[in-house]
Motif scaffolding. Structure first.
Motif, PDB file in Angstrom:
ATOM      1  N   LYS A 278       0.836  -1.203   0.000  1.00 55.40           N
ATOM      2  CA  LYS A 278       0.000   0.000   0.000  1.00 55.40           C
ATOM      3  C   LYS A 278       0.870   1.250   0.000  1.00 55.40           C
ATOM      4  O   LYS A 278       0.618   2.195  -0.748  1.00 55.40           O
ATOM      5  CB  LYS A 278      -0.920   0.002   1.222  1.00 55.40           C
ATOM      6  N   ALA A 279       1.870   1.249   0.871  1.00 55.24           N
ATOM      7  CA  ALA A 279       2.762   2.406   0.960  1.00 55.24           C
ATOM      8  C   ALA A 279       3.518   2.613  -0.347  1.00 55.24           C
ATOM      9  O   ALA A 279       3.629   3.738  -0.851  1.00 55.24           O
ATOM     10  CB  ALA A 279       3.740   2.219   2.118  1.00 55.24           C
ATOM     11  N   LEU A 280       4.053   1.518  -0.911  1.00 61.69           N
ATOM     12  CA  LEU A 280       4.794   1.607  -2.163  1.00 61.69           C
ATOM     13  C   LEU A 280       3.892   2.088  -3.287  1.00 61.69           C
ATOM     14  O   LEU A 280       4.286   2.921  -4.116  1.00 61.69           O
ATOM     15  CB  LEU A 280       5.398   0.246  -2.521  1.00 61.69           C
ATOM     16  N   GLY A 281       2.662   1.599  -3.317  1.00 62.26           N
ATOM     17  CA  GLY A 281       1.715   2.022  -4.343  1.00 62.26           C
ATOM     18  C   GLY A 281       1.427   3.508  -4.275  1.00 62.26           C
ATOM     19  O   GLY A 281       1.347   4.187  -5.310  1.00 62.26           O
ATOM     20  N   ALA A 282       1.282   4.031  -3.065  1.00 62.31           N
ATOM     21  CA  ALA A 282       1.016   5.467  -2.897  1.00 62.31           C
ATOM     22  C   ALA A 282       2.193   6.293  -3.392  1.00 62.31           C
ATOM     23  O   ALA A 282       2.011   7.330  -4.042  1.00 62.31           O
ATOM     24  CB  ALA A 282       0.724   5.768  -1.432  1.00 62.31           C
ATOM     25  N   VAL A 283       3.414   5.851  -3.092  1.00 70.31           N
ATOM     26  CA  VAL A 283       4.602   6.587  -3.526  1.00 70.31           C
ATOM     27  C   VAL A 283       4.722   6.565  -5.048  1.00 70.31           C
ATOM     28  O   VAL A 283       4.986   7.590  -5.682  1.00 70.31           O
ATOM     29  CB  VAL A 283       5.866   5.998  -2.873  1.00 70.31           C
ATOM     30  N   LEU A 284       4.524   5.389  -5.651  1.00 69.45           N
ATOM     31  CA  LEU A 284       4.619   5.282  -7.111  1.00 69.45           C
ATOM     32  C   LEU A 284       3.547   6.115  -7.803  1.00 69.45           C
ATOM     33  O   LEU A 284       3.812   6.767  -8.824  1.00 69.45           O
ATOM     34  CB  LEU A 284       4.505   3.816  -7.538  1.00 69.45           C
ATOM     35  N   LEU A 285       2.340   6.110  -7.253  1.00 67.34           N
ATOM     36  CA  LEU A 285       1.266   6.915  -7.835  1.00 67.34           C
ATOM     37  C   LEU A 285       1.599   8.401  -7.723  1.00 67.34           C
ATOM     38  O   LEU A 285       1.334   9.177  -8.643  1.00 67.34           O
ATOM     39  CB  LEU A 285      -0.055   6.611  -7.127  1.00 67.34           C
ATOM     40  N   THR A 286       2.219   8.797  -6.618  1.00 69.89           N
ATOM     41  CA  THR A 286       2.646  10.187  -6.454  1.00 69.89           C
ATOM     42  C   THR A 286       3.681  10.562  -7.507  1.00 69.89           C
ATOM     43  O   THR A 286       3.635  11.655  -8.087  1.00 69.89           O
ATOM     44  CB  THR A 286       3.244  10.413  -5.048  1.00 69.89           C
ATOM     45  N   VAL A 287       4.623   9.651  -7.769  1.00 71.46           N
ATOM     46  CA  VAL A 287       5.655   9.910  -8.773  1.00 71.46           C
ATOM     47  C   VAL A 287       5.032  10.093 -10.156  1.00 71.46           C
ATOM     48  O   VAL A 287       5.371  11.035 -10.891  1.00 71.46           O
ATOM     49  CB  VAL A 287       6.677   8.751  -8.800  1.00 71.46           C
ATOM     50  N   VAL A 288       4.092   9.228 -10.500  1.00 69.10           N
ATOM     51  CA  VAL A 288       3.444   9.307 -11.813  1.00 69.10           C
ATOM     52  C   VAL A 288       2.641  10.597 -11.942  1.00 69.10           C
ATOM     53  O   VAL A 288       2.763  11.343 -12.927  1.00 69.10           O
ATOM     54  CB  VAL A 288       2.534   8.086 -12.038  1.00 69.10           C
ATOM     55  N   LEU A 289       1.809  10.876 -10.931  1.00 66.50           N
ATOM     56  CA  LEU A 289       0.994  12.084 -10.976  1.00 66.50           C
ATOM     57  C   LEU A 289       1.852  13.343 -10.915  1.00 66.50           C
ATOM     58  O   LEU A 289       1.576  14.328 -11.598  1.00 66.50           O
ATOM     59  CB  LEU A 289       0.004  12.076  -9.811  1.00 66.50           C
ATOM     60  N   GLY A 290       2.913  13.289 -10.097  1.00 68.98           N
ATOM     61  CA  GLY A 290       3.795  14.443  -9.991  1.00 68.98           C
ATOM     62  C   GLY A 290       4.523  14.724 -11.293  1.00 68.98           C
ATOM     63  O   GLY A 290       4.663  15.884 -11.702  1.00 68.98           O
ATOM     64  N   GLY A 291       4.994  13.671 -11.956  1.00 65.35           N
ATOM     65  CA  GLY A 291       5.675  13.846 -13.239  1.00 65.35           C
ATOM     66  C   GLY A 291       4.759  14.463 -14.279  1.00 65.35           C
ATOM     67  O   GLY A 291       5.140  15.397 -14.992  1.00 65.35           O
TER      68      GLY A 291
END
Length: 304
Positions: free
Chosen positions: A17-30
Motif C-alpha cells: 500500500k505504501a509503495l503504491g502510494a509513492v509510485l502513484l505520487t511519482v506518476v501524478l507528480g511527473g
C-alpha cells in the motif's frame, strides 16, 4: 505468491500500500510538472512546482484511502482551527530551532552575519510561499499515507527508521562537499526526518510537521544560509570564519553543521518525552493512537 502480496485476511499488505502510494505520487507528480511547464510564466510563478507535487501526493493519498473507504482526515489532513494552530506553532518551532543552531555555531566563532542591502520583504514573502509548498509536499509524502501504513506494518520504530532514511536520501548532497560535511549533513537530515515523524506521532496531524518544516527552511533563507544546498537570499549574508566546513555547514547551510545535529538531537529527546496533543478526531478514522513511548496503542500491527 499470494501470501507475499496479501495477509491472512486477504487484504493488501501495508508495505505494498505504501509503495503504491509513492509510485502513484511519482506518476501524478511527473505529469503535473509537465503540464506546469506549459503554463504562462506569471501563473507558474504564482503556483510554484512544489504545490503541483503536493497536489499529486494529496491525490495519490486520496485514491489509496478511497480504496480503503477512509478519508483524508484519517491521515491527519483535516483543515480547521486546530490544524491552523498546529501549523503556526510548528512554524514558530522551526524558526526557534534554526535560530538556536545559528546561535551555537555563530557564538562558537563559526561565522558572522552582514546585512544584505539587496534584501526585500517581497523576496521573503515569496520564499515563505515556496517553502510552504515544499513542506506540504514532503510531509504528505514522507509522513502521510505511506508513513502511517509503514507504522501498521513495521511498528513505529522501524517505520521511523525507514522513512527517515528515505527522507535523507531524497535530499541532494553535492559531490563537491567534503566527506565529513556530507556525513554530518546526512546525519542531521536523518534526525530532521525522525523529528518530523515525531511531530506527527505526537499530534495525529500533519500540520505540526508541515509548520516545523516551513519555519526551518524559511528561517534558513532569511539568515542567508543555503537550504539543503540551495542558495538563498535573505536579510543577511553569512560570512564564514576559519573553521572546518562540517562545523559551519559551509555553502550547504546550517543543516550541514554539527550544531544542527546537536539541536535536532535535543529536539528529538524533548518530543519523545512530550505526551503530545490528543487526536480524537483522527482516532475515530483508524489512525493509530500513540502512547507516551511512541508505540501504537491499537492492535493495527498487521504484517508488512
Amino acid at each position: 505468491m499470494r501470501f507475499v502480496f496479501r495477509d491472512g485476511e486477504g487484504q493488501w499488505r501495508n508495505g505494498w500500500k505504501a509503495l503504491g502510494a509513492v509510485l502513484l505520487t511519482v506518476v501524478l507528480g511527473g505529469g503535473g510538472l509537465l503540464l506546469h511547464g506549459l503554463l504562462p510564466t506569471a501563473l507558474r510563478k504564482a503556483v510554484p512546482a512544489p504545490f503541483v507535487l503536493f497536489l499529486a501526493a494529496l491525490l495519490a493519498s486520496f485514491v489509496c484511502l478511497r480504496l480503503e473507504r477512509r478519508s483524508l482526515a484519517s491521515i491527519g489532513l483535516s483543515p480547521g482551527r486546530r490544524w491552523g494552530r498546529d501549523l503556526g506553532l510548528g512554524a514558530l518551532g522551526g524558526i526557534v530551532l534554526v535560530v538556536t543552531v545559528a546561535g551555537l555555531v555563530g557564538g562558537a566563532g563559526g561565522f558572522h552575519l552582514e546585512w544584505a542591502e539587496a534584501a526585500s520583504a517581497s523576496v521573503l514573502v515569496k520564499a515563505a510561499w515556496m517553502m510552504l509548498g515544499v513542506a506540504l509536499f514532503e510531509e504528505t509524502l514522507f509522513h502521510g499515507y505511506a508513513f502511517q501504513r509503514a507504522i501498521r506494518g513495521l511498528g513505529v520504530r522501524w517505520a521511523q527508521v525507514l522513512l527517515s532514511v528515505l527522507f535523507c536520501l531524497a535530499h541532494p548532497f553535492s559531490s563537491e562537499m567534503e566527506a565529513s560535511t556530507k556525513a554530518v549533513a546526512m546525519l542531521s537530515t536523518f534526525l530532521a526526518g525522525w523529528m518530523l515523524g515525531l511531530c506527527y506521532l505526537r499530534t495525529g496531524q500533519i500540520a505540526l510537521p508541515v509548520g516545523v518544516h516551513l519555519g526551518w527552511n524559511w528561517m534558513l533563507g532569511c539568515l542567508g544560509f543555503g537550504v539543503s544546498g540551495n542558495d538563498s537570499k535573505g536579510f543577511w549574508t553569512p560570512v564564514f570564519h576559519d573553521r572546518p566546513e562540517w562545523f559551519t555547514g559551509g555553502r550547504y547551510g546550517l543543516e550541514g553543521s554539527i550544531g544542527a545535529v546537536v539541536v535536532l538531537g535535543l529536539a528529538i529527546v524533548l518530543l519523545t518525552r512530550w505526551k503530545g496533543f490528543s487526536p480524537p478526531e483522527t482516532a475515530s478514522h483508524g489512525a493509530p493512537e500513540i502512547g507516551a513511548e511512541g508505540r501504537p496503542e491499537t492492535a493495527a500491527g498487521s504484517a508488512a
